[in-house]
Design a protein around this motif. Structure first.
Motif, PDB file in Angstrom:
ATOM      1  N   ALA A  73       0.900  -1.157  -0.090  1.00 59.38           N
ATOM      2  CA  ALA A  73       0.066   0.040   0.053  1.00 59.38           C
ATOM      3  C   ALA A  73       0.772   1.268   0.073  1.00 59.38           C
ATOM      4  O   ALA A  73       0.658   2.444  -0.821  1.00 59.38           O
ATOM      5  CB  ALA A  73      -1.046  -0.132   1.193  1.00 59.38           C
ATOM      6  N   VAL A  74       1.763   1.254   0.956  1.00 60.98           N
ATOM      7  CA  VAL A  74       2.802   2.378   0.897  1.00 60.98           C
ATOM      8  C   VAL A  74       3.620   2.624  -0.420  1.00 60.98           C
ATOM      9  O   VAL A  74       3.636   3.661  -1.057  1.00 60.98           O
ATOM     10  CB  VAL A  74       3.668   2.187   2.028  1.00 60.98           C
ATOM     11  CG1 VAL A  74       4.776   3.370   2.152  1.00 60.98           C
ATOM     12  CG2 VAL A  74       3.208   1.942   3.656  1.00 60.98           C
ATOM     13  N   GLU A  75       3.915   1.475  -1.156  1.00 62.66           N
ATOM     14  CA  GLU A  75       4.913   1.496  -2.295  1.00 62.66           C
ATOM     15  C   GLU A  75       3.648   1.864  -3.349  1.00 62.66           C
ATOM     16  O   GLU A  75       4.129   2.979  -4.251  1.00 62.66           O
ATOM     17  CB  GLU A  75       4.999   0.016  -2.655  1.00 62.66           C
ATOM     18  CG  GLU A  75       6.161  -0.134  -3.591  1.00 62.66           C
ATOM     19  CD  GLU A  75       7.535   0.387  -3.030  1.00 62.66           C
ATOM     20  OE1 GLU A  75       8.003   1.051  -3.908  1.00 62.66           O
ATOM     21  OE2 GLU A  75       7.764   0.222  -1.841  1.00 62.66           O
ATOM     22  N   ALA A  76       2.554   1.446  -3.230  1.00 56.60           N
ATOM     23  CA  ALA A  76       1.670   2.010  -4.541  1.00 56.60           C
ATOM     24  C   ALA A  76       1.351   3.358  -4.173  1.00 56.60           C
ATOM     25  O   ALA A  76       1.270   4.523  -5.080  1.00 56.60           O
ATOM     26  CB  ALA A  76       0.303   1.276  -4.266  1.00 56.60           C
ATOM     27  N   GLN A  77       1.273   4.037  -2.794  1.00 52.73           N
ATOM     28  CA  GLN A  77       1.070   5.426  -2.570  1.00 52.73           C
ATOM     29  C   GLN A  77       2.146   6.239  -3.276  1.00 52.73           C
ATOM     30  O   GLN A  77       2.004   7.342  -3.838  1.00 52.73           O
ATOM     31  CB  GLN A  77       0.885   5.640  -1.059  1.00 52.73           C
ATOM     32  CG  GLN A  77      -0.276   6.592  -0.859  1.00 52.73           C
ATOM     33  CD  GLN A  77      -0.181   6.547   0.645  1.00 52.73           C
ATOM     34  OE1 GLN A  77       0.642   6.080   1.559  1.00 52.73           O
ATOM     35  NE2 GLN A  77      -1.488   6.814   1.295  1.00 52.73           N
ATOM     36  N   LYS A  78       3.329   5.816  -3.032  1.00 50.97           N
ATOM     37  CA  LYS A  78       4.517   6.540  -3.705  1.00 50.97           C
ATOM     38  C   LYS A  78       4.593   6.673  -5.126  1.00 50.97           C
ATOM     39  O   LYS A  78       4.618   7.559  -5.656  1.00 50.97           O
ATOM     40  CB  LYS A  78       6.034   5.718  -3.245  1.00 50.97           C
ATOM     41  CG  LYS A  78       6.267   5.850  -1.882  1.00 50.97           C
ATOM     42  CD  LYS A  78       7.730   5.213  -1.587  1.00 50.97           C
ATOM     43  CE  LYS A  78       7.817   4.903  -0.127  1.00 50.97           C
ATOM     44  NZ  LYS A  78       8.896   3.822   0.054  1.00 50.97           N
ATOM     45  N   LEU A  79       4.083   5.376  -5.652  1.00 48.68           N
ATOM     46  CA  LEU A  79       4.095   5.125  -7.155  1.00 48.68           C
ATOM     47  C   LEU A  79       3.210   6.308  -7.661  1.00 48.68           C
ATOM     48  O   LEU A  79       3.355   7.066  -8.706  1.00 48.68           O
ATOM     49  CB  LEU A  79       3.802   3.842  -7.372  1.00 48.68           C
ATOM     50  CG  LEU A  79       3.812   3.493  -8.944  1.00 48.68           C
ATOM     51  CD1 LEU A  79       5.304   3.799  -9.323  1.00 48.68           C
ATOM     52  CD2 LEU A  79       3.521   2.155  -9.019  1.00 48.68           C
ATOM     53  N   ILE A  80       1.831   6.378  -7.035  1.00 51.90           N
ATOM     54  CA  ILE A  80       0.866   7.257  -7.554  1.00 51.90           C
ATOM     55  C   ILE A  80       1.487   8.748  -7.413  1.00 51.90           C
ATOM     56  O   ILE A  80       1.393   9.404  -8.832  1.00 51.90           O
ATOM     57  CB  ILE A  80      -0.355   7.157  -6.708  1.00 51.90           C
ATOM     58  CG1 ILE A  80      -0.960   6.007  -6.811  1.00 51.90           C
ATOM     59  CG2 ILE A  80      -1.288   8.366  -6.881  1.00 51.90           C
ATOM     60  CD1 ILE A  80      -1.973   5.543  -5.750  1.00 51.90           C
ATOM     61  N   ASN A  81       2.101   8.983  -6.543  1.00 53.88           N
ATOM     62  CA  ASN A  81       2.576  10.450  -6.295  1.00 53.88           C
ATOM     63  C   ASN A  81       3.616  10.610  -7.656  1.00 53.88           C
ATOM     64  O   ASN A  81       4.006  11.890  -8.105  1.00 53.88           O
ATOM     65  CB  ASN A  81       3.134  10.839  -5.085  1.00 53.88           C
ATOM     66  CG  ASN A  81       2.055  10.657  -3.895  1.00 53.88           C
ATOM     67  OD1 ASN A  81       0.965  10.951  -4.418  1.00 53.88           O
ATOM     68  ND2 ASN A  81       2.143  10.120  -2.843  1.00 53.88           N
ATOM     69  N   ILE A  82       4.411   9.804  -7.669  1.00 53.51           N
ATOM     70  CA  ILE A  82       5.538   9.976  -8.625  1.00 53.51           C
ATOM     71  C   ILE A  82       5.021  10.110 -10.158  1.00 53.51           C
ATOM     72  O   ILE A  82       5.498  10.859 -11.012  1.00 53.51           O
ATOM     73  CB  ILE A  82       6.638   8.790  -8.707  1.00 53.51           C
ATOM     74  CG1 ILE A  82       7.478   8.910  -7.267  1.00 53.51           C
ATOM     75  CG2 ILE A  82       7.471   8.690  -9.892  1.00 53.51           C
ATOM     76  CD1 ILE A  82       8.327   7.576  -7.071  1.00 53.51           C
TER      77      ILE A  82
END
Lengths: 250, 494
Positions: B478-487
């Motif tokens: 979930a954290v990984e995905a959140q980062k990815l979204i922002n990038i």
């Protein structure tokens, strides 16, 4: 603290502010009154840095710094706060999350480092209790489905948490009933300090019974046309703005 | 919101055009001759040491594919891939298949390290609480171009009776399972790309969870396209036997290349009585540069079959990459009381085009499905949700709830919603809700006036928008995905 010199601003070619001069010293409370369309809200947005306005002349100094060269979030970090007339809804973002993000963003910008979560929680709990902001309101998405009164109380909660140096209140009394008005005013008064100044924009003298100003200004057609002490507000309440607009009072 | 903060810091470190996974690994590879014909298929089959029946199956698919045409109904605009200019098989050069991690080319292991994949068995993902400790391990099957290079935790899974291996290995070692289930959800001639995949698929993952077993760890596959002009055609087959449970995650990346690369996968899930499969995807193929040059063409067929009663299949996807995405993870709700779920975040920026959604086909009694789709469009991208919810005559008491939200950033992107609803049973209850919104200037100003910078404000608002779906992902991701979204959204404002 705040020095506005010969400020001119326009929107899409319409001149709204036509030479505002205003100085607010630390610890002072100033009120701005005036008829609709005189430019009061524009002044508050220009101070906070909203994009839609073009500054054509003049300057704004905040503790000696040129505010006009700063982005809105930088202005917030140096201590400028605008309590908005119409607080904006942001779906999905919990009120609490928003408060924490804002506070930490400002702290980091000032080099203070983020506040630890338990300290933050404690602080919010304390302040929200005073302003009658429930736990449920803190969990809900920011301003979504809040009543008019809830939105205004929430603005004051943000203000109390962020501890700005200059509080600008844009018609914070609009849409409030008597009880809510008292809660909000108490919240504002609790923030009074010799280091903190306030600029209160309002249509009604009533608010100034609760938040007592040191100076009252009358704004008309983008200029400050008269300044006086708190009694000026009482006179306006009685006579209206006819003296300035050249029209008979209704 | 520490994650948001961290993301913004990360985002600031990278340039708009700099795709984090855009590196190329210098490694010798073994390739099939370029182009596609029966000999190439024989070559692939031979490389995989496949039994005769598999080769015949492939050739049959290829012959059918020759008679098919590429679908044109999606809202996508791209030059037709030249199927004869693609390498259909590319493998890192090794004498034999690796027996253990020690035999894997160290260059390859470094690549996976760069991608943040814990190939080493001892690696435990951080941030997992004590009580979940036994689920904190993630078994990984890593697929590089056309072959699976390493599968971790095999021994431990074996103890639980779970089979987790590459599909090539499964074809050799577990032919009875493969024969029984392969193409039982996505028929060979299902669609143009699925048929192509059937002919040329080179690797992928195979999972079998036996009756009554709760898979002791997350299973995960990472796909990477490295070689130039290479297509990746992986095939994944997951079978959850009666009363079992498995959670599976796939991640995808590719180097930055000027030309387009083709990815056409097929994923089939089969859930038997009382079984549950949770399938999560974090897709981050190279999306092309800021002018729309390069990027992966992603044409994927994913379908789950809730074959017996009380079974459940849940798809969660975070789609941030690819130049073109054509993908509809679907559920066939055959068993009584079976449940299908689709949670999706699809983000398009730059010149990306996404046409994605789901099909929920209600066949059995009292079947239910739930669709939550969050589309975010920025830049000059186009983002389409396409969905079909249908109830067949016997599907009494079928229920569906669909929520389909779109968020626009800027004024040059598009969001489109194409929901189809068909019911042949009067007792079916289908609900559909849809919204389209824009990150308004007022919202941005409000955040900024409180001290939140522009990038962080977008991150905050977008994370609020996708929250319902992020919550469905396994915690570690979930954290990984959140980062990815922002990038992915970096550079979308201002």
């Amino acid at each position: 603290m705040l020095e506005i010199k010969n400020l001119h601003a326009e929107v899409e070619g319409n001149k709204i502010l036509r030479g505002i001069d205003l100085t607010i010293n630390a610890g002072e409370i100033h009120a701005i009154m005036g008829p609709n369309g005189s430019g009061k809200s524009t002044l508050s947005y220009v101070l906070a840095g909203k994009d839609d306005y073009e500054i054509t002349e003049g300057e704004i100094l905040f503790n000696g710094e040129n505010v006009l060269e700063m982005e809105p979030h930088e202005r917030a970090a140096v201590g400028l706060f605008l309590a908005m007339q119409y607080p904006i809804e942001i779906p999905g973002v919990a009120n609490m999350t928003f408060l924490k993000t804002a506070l930490n963003a400002q702290r980091v910008a000032r080099g203070e480092g983020e506040l630890k979560t338990p300290d933050f929680m404690k602080k919010v709990k304390e302040l929200s209790a005073k302003l009658n902001v429930t736990q449920e309101m803190l969990r809900r998405p920011l301003n979504v489905g809040f009543s008019g009164g809830e939105k205004k109380r929430n603005e004051i909660l943000q203000m109390a948490l962020l501890e700005p140096k200059l509080c600008i209140l844009d018609e914070t009394d609009s849409g409030l009933d008597i009880d809510a008005l008292r809660i909000v005013s108490d919240g504002v008064n609790a923030l009074k300090s010799p280091e903190r100044s306030m600029l209160v924009i309002t249509h009604y003298q009533r608010l100034l019974n609760y938040i007592v100003p040191d100076v009252v200004h009358v704004m008309y057609q983008g200029k400050i046309v008269k300044s006086g002490d708190k009694d000026l507000a009482l006179q306006l309440e009685e006579k209206g703005y006819a003296e300035f607009t050249g029209e008979a009072a209704a | 919101m520490a994650a948001v903060k961290e993301t913004v810091d990360q985002v600031k470190q990278i340039d708009v055009d700099q795709y984090k996974y855009g590196f190329v690994t210098e490694i010798e590879s073994d390739k099939a001759p370029i182009g596609l014909n029966e000999d190439v298929i024989r070559f692939i089959s031979a490389k995989k040491a496949e039994p005769e029946w598999m080769l015949e199956w492939r050739l049959d698919a290829y012959r059918r594919w020759l008679t098919m045409e590429e679908p044109t109904w999606a809202k996508l605009d791209y030059p037709k891939p030249k199927f004869n200019d693609i390498y259909y098989y590319s493998a890192p050069k090794v004498a034999e298949g690796p027996k253990s991690l020690d035999e894997v080319d160290p260059e390859l292991l470094r690549t996976y390290e760069k991608l943040g994949i814990p190939l080493q068995e001892q690696e435990i993902l951080a941030g997992v609480t004590e009580e979940n400790r036994q689920y904190s391990k993630v078994a990984v099957d890593a697929v590089f171009d056309s072959v699976s290079v390493a599968t971790t935790f095999k021994e431990e899974l074996k103890k639980a009776g779970v089979i987790f291996c590459s599909i090539s290995e499964a074809i050799r070692e577990h032919p009875e399972l493969v024969k029984k289930y392969l193409a039982s959800v996505v028929p060979v001639s299902d669609n143009f790309y699925a048929t192509l995949n059937s002919a040329v698929f080179t690797d992928g993952s195979f999972v079998y969870v036996p009756e009554g077993v709760r898979c002791p760890m997350e299973l995960s596959t990472y796909f990477r396209i490295n070689e130039q002009n290479t297509g990746q055609f992986e095939r994944t087959l997951i079978i959850a036997d009666k009363g079992s449970y498995v959670s599976y995650l796939e991640g995808c990346t590719a180097p930055q290349r000027d030309e387009n690369q083709l990815h056409a996968a097929v994923v089939e899930l089969i859930a038997l009585e009382d079984a549950e499969i949770k399938y999560s995807t974090v897709q981050n193929w190279y999306p092309g540069d800021s002018e729309g040059k390069g990027g992966i063409y992603n044409f994927v067929t994913k379908r789950g079959d809730c074959r017996e009663k009380n079974s459940k299949i849940s798809w969660t996807q975070v789609e941030t990459g690819s130049a073109i995405t054509w993908k509809y993870p679907s559920c066939i709700l055959r068993g009584e009381n079976s449940t299908g779920e689709f949670y999706s975040i699809a983000i398009s920026n730059g010149y990306q085009q996404i046409d994605s959604g789901t099909k929920m086909t209600h066949l059995g009694k009292n079947t239910s499905s739930r669709i939550i789709s969050k589309g975010i469009s920025a830049g000059r991208s186009n983002n389409t949700y396409r969905g079909l919810v249908s109830a067949h005559k016997k599907a009494s008491g079928a229920r569906n709830f669909t929520q389909c939200d779109s968020l626009l950033i800027g004024d040059q992107c598009g969001a489109h919603t194409v929901p189809y609803v068909e019911s042949k049973n009067a007792s079916a209850i289908f609900e559909h809700e849809a919204t389209t919104s824009k990150i308004s200037d007022d919202q941005m100003f409000y955040c900024q006036a409180r001290g939140i910078g522009e990038e962080e404000a977008v991150a905050l608002i977008v994370n609020g928008f996708v929250k319902d779906v992020i919550q469905q992902l396994p915690m570690e991701f979930a954290v990984e995905a959140q980062k990815l979204i922002n990038i992915s959204l970096e550079g979308s404002v201002g």
